[in-house]
Design a protein around this motif. Structure first.
Motif, PDB file in Angstrom:
ATOM      1  N   PRO A  32      -2.986  -4.375  -5.810  1.00 32.95           N
ATOM      2  CA  PRO A  32      -2.544  -5.047  -4.472  1.00 32.95           C
ATOM      3  C   PRO A  32      -1.343  -4.384  -3.917  1.00 32.95           C
ATOM      4  O   PRO A  32      -0.599  -4.248  -5.019  1.00 32.95           O
ATOM      5  CB  PRO A  32      -2.700  -6.221  -4.485  1.00 32.95           C
ATOM      6  N   THR A  35      -2.097  -1.319   7.974  1.00 38.05           N
ATOM      7  CA  THR A  35      -1.469  -1.887   6.555  1.00 38.05           C
ATOM      8  C   THR A  35      -2.463  -1.422   4.968  1.00 38.05           C
ATOM      9  O   THR A  35      -3.507  -2.119   5.337  1.00 38.05           O
ATOM     10  CB  THR A  35      -1.202  -3.392   6.604  1.00 38.05           C
ATOM     11  N   LEU A  60       4.004  -6.491  -0.109  1.00 39.64           N
ATOM     12  CA  LEU A  60       4.772  -6.807   1.260  1.00 39.64           C
ATOM     13  C   LEU A  60       5.594  -4.847   1.405  1.00 39.64           C
ATOM     14  O   LEU A  60       5.593  -4.409   2.282  1.00 39.64           O
ATOM     15  CB  LEU A  60       5.540  -7.327   2.049  1.00 39.64           C
ATOM     16  N   GLN A  85       4.469  -2.353   1.369  1.00 40.20           N
ATOM     17  CA  GLN A  85       2.797  -2.054   2.584  1.00 40.20           C
ATOM     18  C   GLN A  85       4.018  -1.456   3.876  1.00 40.20           C
ATOM     19  O   GLN A  85       3.750  -0.760   4.626  1.00 40.20           O
ATOM     20  CB  GLN A  85       2.955  -3.636   3.266  1.00 40.20           C
ATOM     21  N   ALA A 138      -7.422  -0.679   3.173  1.00 42.48           N
ATOM     22  CA  ALA A 138      -6.724  -1.896   4.307  1.00 42.48           C
ATOM     23  C   ALA A 138      -8.173  -2.618   3.623  1.00 42.48           C
ATOM     24  O   ALA A 138      -9.444  -2.605   3.577  1.00 42.48           O
ATOM     25  CB  ALA A 138      -7.050  -1.917   5.151  1.00 42.48           C
ATOM     26  N   GLU A 139      -8.275  -3.976   2.891  1.00 46.05           N
ATOM     27  CA  GLU A 139      -9.020  -4.734   3.608  1.00 46.05           C
ATOM     28  C   GLU A 139      -9.851  -4.711   4.946  1.00 46.05           C
ATOM     29  O   GLU A 139      -8.782  -5.358   5.547  1.00 46.05           O
ATOM     30  CB  GLU A 139      -8.589  -6.396   2.772  1.00 46.05           C
ATOM     31  N   THR A 171      -3.190  -2.199   2.007  1.00 46.16           N
ATOM     32  CA  THR A 171      -3.423  -3.068   0.828  1.00 46.16           C
ATOM     33  C   THR A 171      -3.449  -3.091  -0.130  1.00 46.16           C
ATOM     34  O   THR A 171      -2.996  -4.175  -1.416  1.00 46.16           O
ATOM     35  CB  THR A 171      -4.322  -4.608   1.496  1.00 46.16           C
ATOM     36  N   HIS A 172      -4.190  -2.174  -0.652  1.00 47.10           N
ATOM     37  CA  HIS A 172      -4.710  -2.018  -1.742  1.00 47.10           C
ATOM     38  C   HIS A 172      -4.335   0.024  -2.296  1.00 47.10           C
ATOM     39  O   HIS A 172      -5.120   0.772  -1.593  1.00 47.10           O
ATOM     40  CB  HIS A 172      -6.177  -2.534  -2.177  1.00 47.10           C
TER      41      HIS A 172
END
Length: 108
Positions: free
Chosen positions: A44, A59, A47, A50, A105-106, A61-62
């Motif tokens: 992950p 965004t 912020l 990102q 991105a999740e 996220t991973h």
């Protein structure tokens, strides 16, 4: 990249559209494109990372590292446990065809 850092299992999935009896399309269902799970390093992003990625519309996220998979594309998704990760970018790490860095991105 060290092969020993690939410690998590993920599934690489592709969407398939099915039609109902009336000929209309239904929601996409997802199925694995590989024979079972593949080893990965799933990290992950913080912020700060990102923000530094410079993504305005999405965004990230991973970051997911996997062994090179030639059929992988942005139309696929990664399933990490019960979490679906939408593929945003795929990079051939070190341009050697050994590992891929997949930025995700999740999914909501």
């Amino acid at each position: 990249m060290n092969i020993g850092s690939l410690r998590q299992y993920i599934h690489i999935q592709a969407a398939t559209q099915t039609t109902d009896a009336g000929g209309g399309k239904t929601a996409a269902s997802w199925s694995d494109i590989t024979d079972g799970a593949v080893w990965a390093s799933v990290r992950p992003l913080s912020l700060k990372e990102q923000y530094q990625a410079g993504q305005l519309s999405t965004t990230i996220t991973h970051e997911v590292i996997i062994r090179y998979h030639s059929a992988l594309s942005r139309s696929h998704r990664l399933l990490f446990g019960s979490r679906a990760l939408r593929i945003e970018t795929i990079q051939n790490a070190d341009e050697r065809g050994i590992f891929q860095r997949v930025m995700c991105a999740e999914a909501q």
